[in-house]
Write a protein that holds these residues in place. Structure first.
Motif, short mmCIF file in Angstrom:
data_model
loop_
_atom_site.label_atom_id
_atom_site.label_comp_id
_atom_site.label_asym_id
_atom_site.label_seq_id
_atom_site.Cartn_x
_atom_site.Cartn_y
_atom_site.Cartn_z
N ARG A 211 0.90 -1.02 0.05
CA ARG A 211 0.07 0.11 -0.12
C ARG A 211 0.80 1.16 -0.02
N LEU A 212 0.55 2.21 -0.90
CA LEU A 212 1.30 3.34 -1.13
C LEU A 212 0.55 4.52 0.08
N VAL A 213 1.39 4.92 0.96
CA VAL A 213 0.95 5.64 2.21
C VAL A 213 1.88 7.01 1.91
N THR A 214 0.93 8.21 1.81
CA THR A 214 1.51 9.49 1.72
C THR A 214 1.22 10.45 2.90
N ARG A 215 2.25 11.39 2.98
CA ARG A 215 1.73 12.50 3.77
C ARG A 215 1.79 13.89 3.23
N ASP A 216 0.69 14.81 3.66
CA ASP A 216 0.68 15.85 2.83
C ASP A 216 0.23 16.83 4.09
N ASN A 217 -0.16 18.14 3.55
CA ASN A 217 -0.40 19.02 4.77
C ASN A 217 -2.04 19.52 4.66
N HIS A 218 -2.68 18.56 4.15
CA HIS A 218 -4.33 18.80 4.20
C HIS A 218 -4.87 17.53 4.56
N ARG A 219 -5.21 16.52 3.96
CA ARG A 219 -5.99 15.26 4.62
C ARG A 219 -5.28 14.24 5.08
N HIS A 220 -3.91 14.13 4.85
CA HIS A 220 -3.18 13.03 5.10
C HIS A 220 -2.11 13.44 5.96
N ARG A 221 -2.25 14.32 7.03
CA ARG A 221 -1.02 14.85 7.84
C ARG A 221 -0.41 13.80 8.72
N ASN A 222 -1.15 12.85 9.14
CA ASN A 222 -0.44 11.74 9.89
C ASN A 222 -0.47 10.11 9.65
N ASP A 223 -0.70 10.16 8.31
CA ASP A 223 -0.99 8.75 7.71
C ASP A 223 0.34 7.96 7.94
N ILE A 224 1.64 8.38 7.66
CA ILE A 224 2.73 7.63 7.66
C ILE A 224 3.09 7.51 9.33
N GLU A 225 2.75 8.10 9.96
CA GLU A 225 3.13 8.18 11.29
C GLU A 225 2.13 7.13 12.12
N PHE A 226 0.66 7.13 11.64
CA PHE A 226 -0.28 6.12 12.15
C PHE A 226 0.14 4.71 11.50
N ALA A 227 0.81 4.59 10.43
CA ALA A 227 1.26 3.28 9.96
C ALA A 227 2.27 2.54 10.95
N TYR A 228 3.29 3.52 11.17
CA TYR A 228 4.13 3.01 12.39
C TYR A 228 3.81 2.70 13.43
N LEU A 229 2.76 3.57 13.92
CA LEU A 229 2.19 3.43 15.38
C LEU A 229 1.32 2.01 15.40
N ASP A 230 0.65 1.79 14.35
CA ASP A 230 -0.15 0.70 14.33
C ASP A 230 0.78 -0.71 14.44
N ALA A 231 1.64 -0.71 13.75
CA ALA A 231 2.57 -1.96 13.32
C ALA A 231 3.49 -2.09 15.02
N ILE A 232 3.91 -0.90 15.57
CA ILE A 232 4.59 -1.05 16.67
C ILE A 232 3.59 -1.66 18.05
N ARG A 233 2.44 -1.15 17.98
CA ARG A 233 1.50 -1.48 19.01
C ARG A 233 1.02 -2.88 18.64
N ALA A 234 1.16 -3.26 17.54
CA ALA A 234 0.62 -4.63 17.30
C ALA A 234 1.77 -5.75 17.52
N ALA A 235 3.15 -5.22 17.36
CA ALA A 235 4.10 -6.12 17.52
C ALA A 235 4.05 -7.24 18.67
N ARG A 236 4.61 -8.51 18.34
CA ARG A 236 4.81 -9.15 19.30
C ARG A 236 6.19 -9.93 19.62
N ARG A 237 6.95 -9.69 18.70
CA ARG A 237 8.39 -10.25 19.00
C ARG A 237 9.44 -9.20 18.90
#
Length: 405
Positions: free
Chosen positions: A192-218
Protein backbone atom coordinates in the motif's frame (compact mmCIF):
# COMPACT_ATOMS: atom_id res chain seq x y z
CA UNK A 1 16.33 -6.08 -18.00
CA UNK A 2 14.93 -9.08 -16.12
CA UNK A 3 11.26 -8.29 -15.47
CA UNK A 4 9.64 -8.90 -12.14
CA UNK A 5 7.38 -11.97 -11.96
CA UNK A 6 3.77 -11.38 -13.00
CA UNK A 7 2.33 -12.01 -9.53
CA UNK A 8 -0.46 -9.70 -8.32
CA UNK A 9 2.12 -7.63 -6.43
CA UNK A 10 5.80 -8.32 -7.08
CA UNK A 11 8.33 -6.69 -4.78
CA UNK A 12 12.09 -6.31 -5.05
CA UNK A 13 14.35 -4.66 -2.46
CA UNK A 14 17.06 -2.38 -3.89
CA UNK A 15 20.03 -1.23 -1.82
CA UNK A 16 21.94 1.95 -2.70
CA UNK A 17 22.42 3.53 -6.10
CA UNK A 18 24.35 0.53 -7.41
CA UNK A 19 21.16 -1.55 -7.40
CA UNK A 20 18.60 1.24 -7.79
CA UNK A 21 19.82 3.35 -10.70
CA UNK A 22 20.31 0.52 -13.26
CA UNK A 23 16.80 -0.82 -12.58
CA UNK A 24 15.20 2.62 -13.00
CA UNK A 25 17.14 3.47 -16.17
CA UNK A 26 16.35 0.10 -17.76
CA UNK A 27 12.67 0.46 -16.91
CA UNK A 28 12.59 3.93 -18.52
CA UNK A 29 14.33 2.51 -21.60
CA UNK A 30 11.49 -0.01 -21.95
CA UNK A 31 8.65 2.49 -21.33
CA UNK A 32 5.91 2.48 -23.98
CA UNK A 33 3.41 5.07 -22.74
CA UNK A 34 4.47 7.07 -19.69
CA UNK A 35 7.34 7.88 -17.32
CA UNK A 36 6.43 9.83 -14.17
CA UNK A 37 9.14 10.95 -11.72
CA UNK A 38 9.11 12.87 -8.44
CA UNK A 39 12.39 13.44 -6.63
CA UNK A 40 13.57 15.75 -3.89
CA UNK A 41 17.10 15.99 -5.34
CA UNK A 42 18.20 15.84 -8.98
CA UNK A 43 21.80 16.88 -9.54
CA UNK A 44 23.75 17.38 -12.75
CA UNK A 45 26.23 14.66 -11.84
CA UNK A 46 26.92 11.03 -12.74
CA UNK A 47 23.48 9.82 -11.64
CA UNK A 48 21.55 12.88 -12.80
CA UNK A 49 23.02 12.93 -16.29
CA UNK A 50 22.14 9.26 -16.81
CA UNK A 51 18.55 9.95 -15.78
CA UNK A 52 18.57 13.00 -18.07
CA UNK A 53 19.69 10.85 -21.03
CA UNK A 54 17.09 8.16 -20.28
CA UNK A 55 14.27 10.73 -20.07
CA UNK A 56 15.35 12.44 -23.30
CA UNK A 57 15.42 9.13 -25.16
CA UNK A 58 11.95 8.19 -23.86
CA UNK A 59 10.43 11.57 -24.76
CA UNK A 60 11.97 11.50 -28.28
CA UNK A 61 10.36 8.14 -29.05
CA UNK A 62 6.93 9.46 -28.07
CA UNK A 63 6.60 8.43 -24.41
CA UNK A 64 4.81 10.93 -22.15
CA UNK A 65 7.43 12.03 -19.61
CA UNK A 66 6.70 14.17 -16.54
CA UNK A 67 9.21 15.13 -13.86
CA UNK A 68 8.83 17.09 -10.63
CA UNK A 69 11.80 18.20 -8.55
CA UNK A 70 11.82 20.13 -5.29
CA UNK A 71 12.81 23.80 -5.46
CA UNK A 72 14.90 23.53 -2.31
CA UNK A 73 16.56 20.16 -2.89
CA UNK A 74 17.27 20.61 -6.62
CA UNK A 75 18.23 24.28 -6.46
CA UNK A 76 21.42 24.11 -8.56
CA UNK A 77 20.19 22.49 -11.78
CA UNK A 78 21.78 24.31 -14.77
CA UNK A 79 19.28 26.01 -17.14
CA UNK A 80 20.64 23.98 -20.07
CA UNK A 81 19.84 20.73 -18.22
CA UNK A 82 16.17 21.75 -17.95
CA UNK A 83 15.92 23.39 -21.37
CA UNK A 84 16.95 20.25 -23.24
CA UNK A 85 14.29 18.21 -21.43
CA UNK A 86 11.55 20.75 -22.09
CA UNK A 87 12.47 21.06 -25.78
CA UNK A 88 12.17 17.27 -26.10
CA UNK A 89 8.62 17.45 -24.72
CA UNK A 90 9.25 16.54 -21.08
CA UNK A 91 6.67 18.04 -18.72
CA UNK A 92 9.12 19.47 -16.16
CA UNK A 93 7.89 20.95 -12.85
CA UNK A 94 9.61 22.54 -9.89
CA UNK A 95 7.81 22.35 -6.55
CA UNK A 96 7.75 25.81 -4.92
CA UNK A 97 10.91 27.29 -6.42
CA UNK A 98 12.34 30.36 -4.74
CA UNK A 99 15.19 32.78 -5.19
CA UNK A 100 18.11 32.80 -2.78
CA UNK A 101 18.17 35.53 -0.16
CA UNK A 102 21.74 36.74 0.44
CA UNK A 103 22.94 33.42 -0.94
CA UNK A 104 20.75 31.35 1.40
CA UNK A 105 18.02 28.98 0.23
CA UNK A 106 14.62 29.88 1.69
CA UNK A 107 11.39 27.86 1.87
CA UNK A 108 13.14 25.37 4.12
CA UNK A 109 9.78 24.11 5.38
CA UNK A 110 7.12 22.04 3.56
CA UNK A 111 9.37 20.47 0.97
CA UNK A 112 8.34 17.92 -1.65
CA UNK A 113 10.52 15.13 -0.22
CA UNK A 114 9.04 12.14 -2.11
CA UNK A 115 11.12 9.83 -4.34
CA UNK A 116 8.75 8.08 -6.76
CA UNK A 117 9.02 6.69 -10.29
CA UNK A 118 6.19 5.07 -12.29
CA UNK A 119 6.55 3.43 -15.72
CA UNK A 120 3.44 2.70 -17.85
CA UNK A 121 1.38 2.07 -14.72
CA UNK A 122 3.05 -1.36 -14.57
CA UNK A 123 6.35 -0.86 -12.74
CA UNK A 124 7.14 1.63 -9.98
CA UNK A 125 9.94 2.55 -7.59
CA UNK A 126 9.52 3.98 -4.08
CA UNK A 127 12.22 4.75 -1.53
CA UNK A 128 14.66 7.24 -0.11
CA UNK A 129 17.24 7.37 -2.93
CA UNK A 130 17.65 10.66 -4.80
CA UNK A 131 19.11 11.02 -8.29
CA UNK A 132 22.52 11.99 -7.05
CA UNK A 133 25.98 10.40 -7.16
CA UNK A 134 25.98 10.70 -3.36
CA UNK A 135 24.09 7.39 -3.37
CA UNK A 136 26.94 5.55 -5.12
CA UNK A 137 29.66 3.89 -3.07
CA UNK A 138 32.34 5.38 -5.32
CA UNK A 139 31.36 8.86 -4.11
CA UNK A 140 33.65 8.29 -1.13
CA UNK A 141 33.35 8.51 2.66
CA UNK A 142 30.24 10.72 2.39
CA UNK A 143 28.35 8.26 0.14
CA UNK A 144 24.93 7.46 1.60
CA UNK A 145 23.51 4.09 2.63
CA UNK A 146 19.87 3.82 1.53
CA UNK A 147 17.04 1.62 0.23
CA UNK A 148 14.23 1.56 -2.32
CA UNK A 149 11.65 -0.92 -3.61
CA UNK A 150 10.71 -1.93 -7.15
CA UNK A 151 7.12 -3.10 -7.50
CA UNK A 152 4.92 -4.46 -10.28
CA UNK A 153 1.20 -5.16 -10.33
CA UNK A 154 -1.68 -3.26 -8.67
CA UNK A 155 0.70 -1.53 -6.26
CA UNK A 156 2.60 -0.01 -9.19
CA UNK A 157 -0.69 1.34 -10.52
CA UNK A 158 -1.27 3.04 -7.14
CA UNK A 159 1.99 4.94 -7.57
CA UNK A 160 1.22 5.83 -11.21
CA UNK A 161 -2.25 7.16 -10.43
CA UNK A 162 -0.96 9.13 -7.46
CA UNK A 163 1.75 10.80 -9.57
CA UNK A 164 -0.63 11.45 -12.46
CA UNK A 165 -2.79 13.48 -10.08
CA UNK A 166 0.15 15.10 -8.30
CA UNK A 167 1.60 16.59 -11.51
CA UNK A 168 -1.05 18.71 -13.29
CA UNK A 169 -0.96 18.13 -17.03
CA UNK A 170 1.27 15.06 -16.74
CA UNK A 171 -1.30 12.58 -18.10
CA UNK A 172 -4.71 12.51 -19.70
CA UNK A 173 -7.03 12.42 -16.71
CA UNK A 174 -9.57 10.40 -18.66
CA UNK A 175 -7.17 7.45 -18.69
CA UNK A 176 -7.02 7.27 -14.91
CA UNK A 177 -9.16 5.09 -12.71
CA UNK A 178 -11.65 7.05 -10.58
CA UNK A 179 -9.85 8.40 -7.51
CA UNK A 180 -10.50 6.61 -4.21
CA UNK A 181 -11.84 8.60 -1.22
CA UNK A 182 -8.22 9.43 -0.24
CA UNK A 183 -4.85 8.77 -1.81
CA UNK A 184 -4.00 6.39 1.02
CA UNK A 185 -7.01 4.18 0.39
CA UNK A 186 -6.05 1.25 -1.83
CA UNK A 187 -7.55 -2.08 -2.85
CA UNK A 188 -6.75 -4.96 -0.48
CA UNK A 189 -3.27 -6.34 -1.06
CA UNK A 190 0.14 -6.79 0.49
CA UNK A 191 1.49 -3.42 -0.70
CA UNK A 192 0.00 0.00 0.00
CA UNK A 193 1.26 3.47 -0.89
CA UNK A 194 0.93 5.75 2.14
CA UNK A 195 1.57 9.46 1.72
CA UNK A 196 1.81 12.52 3.92
CA UNK A 197 0.63 15.99 2.93
CA UNK A 198 -0.53 19.14 4.71
CA UNK A 199 -4.22 18.71 4.02
CA UNK A 200 -6.06 15.39 4.49
CA UNK A 201 -3.17 13.03 5.18
CA UNK A 202 -1.09 14.79 7.80
CA UNK A 203 -0.44 11.76 10.02
CA UNK A 204 -0.95 8.72 7.81
CA UNK A 205 2.68 7.56 7.75
CA UNK A 206 3.08 8.11 11.49
CA UNK A 207 -0.13 6.16 12.17
CA UNK A 208 1.11 3.28 9.98
CA UNK A 209 4.21 3.06 12.18
CA UNK A 210 2.15 3.33 15.36
CA UNK A 211 -0.24 0.55 14.32
CA UNK A 212 2.65 -1.80 13.53
CA UNK A 213 4.58 -1.05 16.73
CA UNK A 214 1.52 -1.44 18.94
CA UNK A 215 0.67 -4.77 17.29
CA UNK A 216 4.24 -6.13 17.54
CA UNK A 217 4.66 -9.48 19.29
CA UNK A 218 8.39 -10.21 19.00
CA UNK A 219 10.57 -7.59 17.33
CA UNK A 220 10.66 -4.04 16.00
CA UNK A 221 13.65 -2.93 13.88
CA UNK A 222 13.70 0.70 12.72
CA UNK A 223 16.53 2.07 10.59
CA UNK A 224 16.21 5.80 10.08
CA UNK A 225 18.52 8.63 9.09
CA UNK A 226 17.04 11.47 11.12
CA UNK A 227 15.47 10.13 14.30
CA UNK A 228 13.65 12.74 16.32
CA UNK A 229 10.19 11.17 16.57
CA UNK A 230 7.01 12.71 17.85
CA UNK A 231 5.78 12.05 21.35
CA UNK A 232 3.37 9.31 20.21
CA UNK A 233 6.07 7.30 18.44
CA UNK A 234 8.52 7.75 21.29
CA UNK A 235 5.93 6.51 23.78
CA UNK A 236 4.95 3.55 21.56
CA UNK A 237 8.57 2.38 21.23
CA UNK A 238 9.17 2.58 24.97
CA UNK A 239 5.87 0.81 25.71
CA UNK A 240 6.73 -1.99 23.26
CA UNK A 241 10.14 -2.52 24.86
CA UNK A 242 8.46 -2.48 28.26
CA UNK A 243 6.19 -5.38 27.36
CA UNK A 244 9.15 -7.53 26.27
CA UNK A 245 9.37 -6.75 22.55
CA UNK A 246 12.93 -6.53 21.22
CA UNK A 247 13.15 -2.96 19.92
CA UNK A 248 16.25 -1.98 17.95
CA UNK A 249 17.01 1.40 16.40
CA UNK A 250 19.66 1.65 13.69
CA UNK A 251 20.68 5.31 13.41
CA UNK A 252 23.47 7.45 12.00
CA UNK A 253 26.91 7.17 13.57
CA UNK A 254 28.53 9.43 10.96
CA UNK A 255 25.75 11.97 10.37
CA UNK A 256 25.78 14.38 7.46
CA UNK A 257 24.02 16.90 9.73
CA UNK A 258 25.63 16.56 13.20
CA UNK A 259 23.19 18.91 14.94
CA UNK A 260 20.31 16.55 14.08
CA UNK A 261 22.16 13.60 15.56
CA UNK A 262 22.94 15.61 18.67
CA UNK A 263 19.27 16.48 19.14
CA UNK A 264 18.23 12.85 18.68
CA UNK A 265 20.97 11.71 21.03
CA UNK A 266 19.28 13.59 23.86
CA UNK A 267 16.57 10.91 23.75
CA UNK A 268 18.94 7.94 23.94
CA UNK A 269 18.91 7.61 27.72
CA UNK A 270 15.12 7.71 27.91
CA UNK A 271 14.84 5.02 25.23
CA UNK A 272 17.56 2.83 26.73
CA UNK A 273 16.01 3.05 30.19
CA UNK A 274 12.88 1.51 28.63
CA UNK A 275 14.88 -1.35 27.09
CA UNK A 276 15.36 -0.03 23.55
CA UNK A 277 18.66 -1.06 21.93
CA UNK A 278 20.37 1.71 19.95
CA UNK A 279 22.93 0.98 17.24
CA UNK A 280 24.84 3.43 15.08
CA UNK A 281 25.99 2.79 11.51
CA UNK A 282 29.59 3.97 11.41
CA UNK A 283 30.90 3.30 7.90
CA UNK A 284 29.32 6.33 6.17
CA UNK A 285 26.18 8.50 6.44
CA UNK A 286 23.00 6.45 6.84
CA UNK A 287 20.12 7.81 4.74
CA UNK A 288 17.59 4.95 4.95
CA UNK A 289 13.97 5.20 6.09
CA UNK A 290 12.91 1.58 6.63
CA UNK A 291 11.45 -0.67 9.33
CA UNK A 292 10.50 -4.31 9.93
CA UNK A 293 8.08 -5.66 12.55
CA UNK A 294 7.85 -9.38 13.39
CA UNK A 295 9.24 -10.28 9.93
CA UNK A 296 5.72 -9.72 8.58
CA UNK A 297 5.33 -5.94 8.23
CA UNK A 298 7.80 -3.59 6.56
CA UNK A 299 8.00 -0.06 5.26
CA UNK A 300 10.39 1.61 2.82
CA UNK A 301 10.09 5.20 1.70
CA UNK A 302 11.12 8.83 1.97
CA UNK A 303 9.83 9.69 5.44
CA UNK A 304 12.29 10.19 8.25
CA UNK A 305 11.07 10.01 11.83
CA UNK A 306 11.71 13.67 12.59
CA UNK A 307 9.57 16.83 12.81
CA UNK A 308 10.13 17.86 9.19
CA UNK A 309 8.99 14.54 7.72
CA UNK A 310 6.22 13.85 10.22
CA UNK A 311 4.71 17.34 10.33
CA UNK A 312 5.77 19.41 7.31
CA UNK A 313 7.16 17.65 4.23
CA UNK A 314 5.30 15.84 1.46
CA UNK A 315 6.37 12.18 1.87
CA UNK A 316 5.62 8.73 0.47
CA UNK A 317 6.24 5.25 1.92
CA UNK A 318 5.23 1.77 0.92
CA UNK A 319 3.72 -0.35 3.68
CA UNK A 320 4.36 -3.99 2.82
CA UNK A 321 2.74 -7.00 4.48
CA UNK A 322 4.75 -9.78 2.90
CA UNK A 323 6.77 -12.24 4.97
CA UNK A 324 9.37 -12.99 2.28
CA UNK A 325 10.07 -9.30 1.69
CA UNK A 326 10.15 -8.47 5.42
CA UNK A 327 12.62 -11.29 6.03
CA UNK A 328 14.79 -10.10 3.16
CA UNK A 329 14.89 -6.52 4.46
CA UNK A 330 15.54 -7.71 8.00
CA UNK A 331 18.42 -9.85 6.71
CA UNK A 332 20.02 -6.85 4.99
CA UNK A 333 19.67 -4.78 8.15
CA UNK A 334 21.01 -7.61 10.31
CA UNK A 335 24.11 -7.85 8.11
CA UNK A 336 24.61 -4.10 8.48
CA UNK A 337 24.25 -4.38 12.26
CA UNK A 338 26.70 -7.28 12.47
CA UNK A 339 29.39 -5.80 10.24
CA UNK A 340 29.16 -2.01 10.25
CA UNK A 341 27.42 -0.85 13.40
CA UNK A 342 28.29 -0.27 17.01
CA UNK A 343 25.93 -0.45 19.95
CA UNK A 344 25.54 2.70 21.98
CA UNK A 345 26.15 1.68 25.62
CA UNK A 346 23.67 2.89 28.21
CA UNK A 347 24.94 5.84 30.25
CA UNK A 348 22.89 5.35 33.39
CA UNK A 349 25.59 6.71 35.68
CA UNK A 350 27.22 9.26 33.40
CA UNK A 351 24.48 11.78 32.73
CA UNK A 352 25.28 15.42 33.32
CA UNK A 353 22.72 17.92 34.50
CA UNK A 354 23.02 19.60 31.11
CA UNK A 355 22.14 16.34 29.30
CA UNK A 356 19.20 15.75 31.62
CA UNK A 357 17.90 19.28 31.08
CA UNK A 358 18.37 18.99 27.32
CA UNK A 359 16.53 15.67 27.20
CA UNK A 360 13.63 17.11 29.19
CA UNK A 361 13.34 20.12 26.87
CA UNK A 362 13.56 17.91 23.79
CA UNK A 363 10.88 15.57 25.14
CA UNK A 364 8.42 18.45 25.66
CA UNK A 365 9.35 20.02 22.32
CA UNK A 366 8.46 16.77 20.55
CA UNK A 367 5.24 16.49 22.53
CA UNK A 368 4.04 19.92 21.43
CA UNK A 369 5.67 20.36 18.01
CA UNK A 370 2.64 19.28 15.93
CA UNK A 371 0.58 22.06 17.51
CA UNK A 372 3.34 24.59 16.82
CA UNK A 373 3.71 23.75 13.13
CA UNK A 374 1.09 26.31 12.19
CA UNK A 375 3.38 29.05 13.49
CA UNK A 376 6.21 28.11 11.12
CA UNK A 377 6.69 29.91 7.78
CA UNK A 378 4.14 28.70 5.27
CA UNK A 379 3.42 29.27 1.61
CA UNK A 380 0.91 28.14 -0.95
CA UNK A 381 2.49 25.18 -2.76
CA UNK A 382 3.11 25.78 -6.47
CA UNK A 383 4.30 23.69 -9.36
CA UNK A 384 6.20 25.79 -11.91
CA UNK A 385 6.78 24.53 -15.47
CA UNK A 386 9.23 26.40 -17.73
CA UNK A 387 8.47 27.07 -21.37
CA UNK A 388 10.76 25.53 -23.93
CA UNK A 389 13.97 27.49 -24.38
CA UNK A 390 13.55 29.65 -21.30
CA UNK A 391 13.52 27.55 -18.08
CA UNK A 392 14.09 30.56 -15.84
CA UNK A 393 11.98 33.03 -17.76
CA UNK A 394 8.30 32.71 -18.66
CA UNK A 395 6.59 29.93 -16.74
CA UNK A 396 3.29 28.19 -16.20
CA UNK A 397 2.29 28.15 -12.56
CA UNK A 398 -0.07 25.64 -10.97
CA UNK A 399 -1.28 26.60 -7.48
CA UNK A 400 -1.74 23.47 -5.39
CA UNK A 401 -4.51 24.19 -2.91
CA UNK A 402 -4.65 20.50 -2.00
CA UNK A 403 -1.48 18.53 -2.44
CA UNK A 404 -2.02 15.35 -4.44
CA UNK A 405 -5.07 13.91 -2.72
Amino acid sequence: MTPLPSAPDSIRLLENGEEYFPRVFEAIAQARESVLVETFILFDDEAGTKLHAALLAAARRGVRVAVTVDGFGSHDLPPAFITELVKAGVHFCTFSPCRRLLGVRTHIFRRMHRKLVAIDGEVAFVGGINFSAQHLYGYGPRAKQDYAVEIAGPAARQVHDFLARAIPGACLQGRLAPPPPGCNTAPPGPVRLVTRDNHRHRNDIEFAYLDAIRAARREVVIANAYFLPGYRLLHALCEAAGRGIQVRLLLQGKPDMPWVARAGGLLYCHLQDSGVQILEYVERPFHGKVAVVDEQWATVGSSNLDPLSLSLNLEANLVIRDTAFAQRLRGRLQALIAERCREVPPRRHERSLLDAAGATLMFHFLRRFPAWVGWLPAHTPRLVTPQAGDPRGRRRVFVLEREAE
